[in-house]
Design a protein around this motif. Structure first.
Motif, PDB file in Angstrom:
ATOM      1  N   ARG A  29       5.096   1.098 -13.626  1.00  0.00           N
ATOM      2  CA  ARG A  29       5.930   1.408 -11.894  1.00  0.00           C
ATOM      3  C   ARG A  29       4.714   1.635 -11.056  1.00  0.00           C
ATOM      4  N   LEU A  30       4.782   0.542  -9.687  1.00  0.00           N
ATOM      5  CA  LEU A  30       4.262   0.954  -8.829  1.00  0.00           C
ATOM      6  C   LEU A  30       5.021   2.330  -7.893  1.00  0.00           C
ATOM      7  N   PRO A  31       2.768   2.297  -7.117  1.00  0.00           N
ATOM      8  CA  PRO A  31       3.750   4.450  -6.020  1.00  0.00           C
ATOM      9  C   PRO A  31       4.012   3.263  -5.027  1.00  0.00           C
ATOM     10  N   VAL A  32       4.687   3.954  -4.895  1.00  0.00           N
ATOM     11  CA  VAL A  32       5.765   2.928  -3.450  1.00  0.00           C
ATOM     12  C   VAL A  32       4.719   3.831  -2.305  1.00  0.00           C
ATOM     13  N   ALA A  33       4.510   3.496  -1.317  1.00  0.00           N
ATOM     14  CA  ALA A  33       3.662   3.615  -0.053  1.00  0.00           C
ATOM     15  C   ALA A  33       4.956   3.373   1.327  1.00  0.00           C
ATOM     16  N   VAL A  34       4.996   3.806   2.751  1.00  0.00           N
ATOM     17  CA  VAL A  34       5.532   4.133   3.784  1.00  0.00           C
ATOM     18  C   VAL A  34       6.488   3.019   4.256  1.00  0.00           C
ATOM     19  N   ARG A  35       5.330   1.650   3.698  1.00  0.00           N
ATOM     20  CA  ARG A  35       6.622   0.642   4.316  1.00  0.00           C
ATOM     21  C   ARG A  35       6.888  -0.278   2.423  1.00  0.00           C
ATOM     22  N   GLY A  36       6.594   0.188   1.591  1.00  0.00           N
ATOM     23  CA  GLY A  36       7.543  -0.262   0.760  1.00  0.00           C
ATOM     24  C   GLY A  36       6.382  -0.065  -0.536  1.00  0.00           C
ATOM     25  N   TYR A  37       5.891  -1.540  -1.064  1.00  0.00           N
ATOM     26  CA  TYR A  37       4.666  -1.322  -2.410  1.00  0.00           C
ATOM     27  C   TYR A  37       3.551  -0.937  -1.249  1.00  0.00           C
ATOM     28  N   ARG A  38       2.058  -0.254  -2.559  1.00  0.00           N
ATOM     29  CA  ARG A  38       0.852  -0.932  -1.398  1.00  0.00           C
ATOM     30  C   ARG A  38       0.285  -2.102  -2.146  1.00  0.00           C
ATOM     31  N   MET A  39       0.275  -3.000  -0.934  1.00  0.00           N
ATOM     32  CA  MET A  39      -0.237  -4.312  -1.000  1.00  0.00           C
ATOM     33  C   MET A  39      -1.679  -4.512  -2.736  1.00  0.00           C
ATOM     34  N   ALA A  40      -2.662  -3.650  -2.204  1.00  0.00           N
ATOM     35  CA  ALA A  40      -3.907  -3.673  -3.309  1.00  0.00           C
ATOM     36  C   ALA A  40      -3.371  -3.914  -4.284  1.00  0.00           C
ATOM     37  N   ASP A  41      -2.495  -2.495  -4.708  1.00  0.00           N
ATOM     38  CA  ASP A  41      -1.628  -2.148  -6.325  1.00  0.00           C
ATOM     39  C   ASP A  41      -1.458  -3.653  -6.566  1.00  0.00           C
ATOM     40  N   VAL A  42      -0.314  -3.995  -5.925  1.00  0.00           N
ATOM     41  CA  VAL A  42       0.289  -4.999  -6.370  1.00  0.00           C
ATOM     42  C   VAL A  42      -0.317  -6.278  -6.557  1.00  0.00           C
ATOM     43  N   ASP A  43      -1.030  -6.672  -5.637  1.00  0.00           N
ATOM     44  CA  ASP A  43      -2.203  -7.665  -5.848  1.00  0.00           C
ATOM     45  C   ASP A  43      -3.294  -7.240  -6.938  1.00  0.00           C
ATOM     46  N   ASP A  44      -3.300  -6.532  -7.960  1.00  0.00           N
ATOM     47  CA  ASP A  44      -4.359  -6.379  -8.519  1.00  0.00           C
ATOM     48  C   ASP A  44      -3.367  -6.128  -9.894  1.00  0.00           C
ATOM     49  N   VAL A  45      -2.374  -5.829 -10.129  1.00  0.00           N
ATOM     50  CA  VAL A  45      -1.889  -5.814 -11.788  1.00  0.00           C
ATOM     51  C   VAL A  45      -1.467  -8.014 -11.410  1.00  0.00           C
ATOM     52  N   LEU A  46      -1.188  -8.016 -10.240  1.00  0.00           N
ATOM     53  CA  LEU A  46      -0.187  -9.658 -10.755  1.00  0.00           C
ATOM     54  C   LEU A  46      -1.695 -10.550 -10.852  1.00  0.00           C
ATOM     55  N   VAL A  47      -3.035 -10.559 -10.205  1.00  0.00           N
ATOM     56  CA  VAL A  47      -3.754 -10.954 -10.831  1.00  0.00           C
ATOM     57  C   VAL A  47      -4.737 -10.429 -12.480  1.00  0.00           C
ATOM     58  N   ARG A  48      -4.481  -9.674 -12.970  1.00  0.00           N
ATOM     59  CA  ARG A  48      -4.246  -9.542 -14.162  1.00  0.00           C
ATOM     60  C   ARG A  48      -3.046 -10.187 -15.009  1.00  0.00           C
ATOM     61  N   LEU A  49      -2.269  -9.998 -14.891  1.00  0.00           N
ATOM     62  CA  LEU A  49      -1.308 -10.512 -15.603  1.00  0.00           C
ATOM     63  C   LEU A  49      -1.389 -11.891 -15.502  1.00  0.00           C
ATOM     64  N   GLY A  50      -1.936 -12.754 -14.197  1.00  0.00           N
ATOM     65  CA  GLY A  50      -2.161 -14.540 -14.037  1.00  0.00           C
ATOM     66  C   GLY A  50      -3.436 -14.825 -15.300  1.00  0.00           C
ATOM     67  N   ALA A  51      -4.300 -13.540 -15.349  1.00  0.00           N
ATOM     68  CA  ALA A  51      -5.151 -13.878 -15.759  1.00  0.00           C
ATOM     69  C   ALA A  51      -4.682 -14.074 -17.581  1.00  0.00           C
ATOM     70  N   GLU A  52      -4.287 -13.353 -17.728  1.00  0.00           N
ATOM     71  CA  GLU A  52      -4.370 -12.957 -19.161  1.00  0.00           C
ATOM     72  C   GLU A  52      -2.766 -13.569 -19.535  1.00  0.00           C
ATOM     73  N   LEU A  53      -2.197 -14.521 -18.243  1.00  0.00           N
ATOM     74  CA  LEU A  53      -1.214 -15.546 -19.466  1.00  0.00           C
ATOM     75  C   LEU A  53      -1.870 -16.594 -19.176  1.00  0.00           C
ATOM     76  N   ALA A  54      -2.969 -17.315 -17.976  1.00  0.00           N
ATOM     77  CA  ALA A  54      -3.946 -18.458 -18.398  1.00  0.00           C
ATOM     78  C   ALA A  54      -4.635 -18.076 -20.021  1.00  0.00           C
ATOM     79  N   GLU A  55      -5.301 -16.726 -19.804  1.00  0.00           N
ATOM     80  CA  GLU A  55      -6.141 -17.129 -21.444  1.00  0.00           C
ATOM     81  C   GLU A  55      -5.057 -17.345 -22.459  1.00  0.00           C
ATOM     82  N   ARG A  56      -3.638 -16.798 -22.367  1.00  0.00           N
ATOM     83  CA  ARG A  56      -2.578 -17.259 -23.421  1.00  0.00           C
ATOM     84  C   ARG A  56      -2.281 -18.536 -23.325  1.00  0.00           C
TER      85      ARG A  56
END
Length: 107
Positions: free
Chosen positions: A56-83
């Motif tokens: 669950r990502l924290p919600v900001a005034v205009r939606g989700y915080r882009m930096a938090d979403v980017d961090d999670v997507l980078v992490r998931l992308g790296a793990e998927l590439a490794e798998r």
């Protein structure tokens, strides 16, 4: 009755104006510490489906915080590439083992 409504309206307008302007040198509202994502994805093991479903990502005034979403997507992308790389490596090893078994049977 007219004077009562007029005085009430003046008081309300004055109160709203004072609230908007601030009425002083100090800040009207103190700065709030931004909500930062505490990495909920496990660092000690690979991410699994339950981790992603529980995310669950924290919600900001205009939606989700882009930096938090980017961090999670980078992490998931790296793990998927490794798998994917590990799966390809295991498939190659399996294909090599299967080819090696076929050659032993012919000899």
């Amino acid at each position: 009755m007219f004077w009562f409504l007029l005085i009430t309206m003046v008081v309300v307008v004055a109160a709203v104006t004072l609230a908007v302007v601030g009425g002083g040198d100090g800040e009207v509202l103190p700065e709030v510490a931004p909500e930062q994502l505490v990495d909920p994805l496990p660092a000690a093991r690979p991410v699994d489906r339950a981790d992603v479903e529980a995310l669950r990502l924290p919600v900001a005034v205009r939606g989700y915080r882009m930096a938090d979403v980017d961090d999670v997507l980078v992490r998931l992308g790296a793990e998927l590439a490794e798998r994917d790389a590990r799966i390809a490596e295991l498939e190659d090893a399996l294909a090599g083992a299967s080819a090696g078994d076929g050659e032993d049977d012919r000899a």
